[in-house]
Design an enzyme around this catalytic site. Structure first.
Site, short mmCIF file in Angstrom:
data_model
loop_
_atom_site.label_atom_id
_atom_site.label_comp_id
_atom_site.label_asym_id
_atom_site.label_seq_id
_atom_site.Cartn_x
_atom_site.Cartn_y
_atom_site.Cartn_z
N GLY A 175 0.74 -1.13 0.05
CA GLY A 175 -0.11 0.17 0.02
C GLY A 175 0.76 1.12 -0.06
O GLY A 175 1.99 1.31 -0.42
N CYS A 176 0.34 2.24 0.52
CA CYS A 176 1.13 3.39 0.74
C CYS A 176 2.66 3.23 1.39
O CYS A 176 2.51 2.79 2.27
CB CYS A 176 0.36 4.46 1.65
N PHE A 177 3.47 3.65 0.60
CA PHE A 177 5.02 3.72 0.98
C PHE A 177 5.24 4.27 2.35
O PHE A 177 6.30 3.95 3.14
CB PHE A 177 5.92 3.89 0.18
#
Length: 178
Positions: free
Chosen positions: A12-14
């Protein structure tokens, strides 16, 4: 200093996965970036459009004498939802897929085994993919160490990252930096 190893994972979002792994003992560096797409030198805006094929990912550099690849993968699969296809919570698109990018056949085997180990902890099937290693593109500088700076003022990060850090501290207490 012992030899360092690396692993590339996308959860997902890094910003979220980077925040988790920056707190893990034996991890010397976490770099946010892009992998798995078709556009050379993609920008954040391009990747967010969902048209490049890249995943937001992190490259974790670690000391295998302190924490091994299996432990890295177990933390990865426990601190994001590997059962969501092409999304993590409100982040939707292939750029937010759960994926692992093995550097060699040994890493690939470890990643396959990690999925098998993690499956009993999840009520739905794990959909994390194991994708071929491809060119790594570091994300723009303002994405690096995001949680330590701008992320502390970002409402999205404030809602999503603390629960991941709490799960890390609860489930992997012996692997958390003090």
């Amino acid at each position: 200093m012992s030899e360092q190893a690396t692993a590339i994972v996308a959860g997902g979002c890094f910003w979220c996965t980077e925040a988790v792994f920056r707190d893990v003992i034996g991890v010397s560096n976490v770099e946010s970036g892009y992998i798995g797409g078709t556009v050379e030198n993609p920008t954040y805006k391009q990747v967010c459009s969902g048209t490049t094929g890249h995943a937001e990912a992190i490259r974790v550099t670690f000391d295998p004498a302190v924490i091994n690849l299996d432990q890295i993968l177990d933390i990865f699969l426990a601190t994001h939802d590997p059962t969501q296809l092409n999304r993590q919570g409100n982040d939707v698109g292939t750029q937010y897929r759960s994926a692992m990018f093995p550097a060699d056949e040994e890493q690939k085997a470890a990643m396959e085994a990690a999925i098998v180990r993690a499956q009993p902890d999840w009520p739905q099937p794990i959909v994390t993919t194991i994708e071929p290693m491809s060119t790594w593109y570091p994300a723009e500088d303002y994405h690096q160490e995001y949680w330590d700076g701008e992320g502390q003022r970002n409402p999205y990060c404030l809602a999503v990252i603390p629960p991941k850090l709490m799960k890390l501290r609860k489930s992997f207490a012996n692997k958390v930096k003090s």
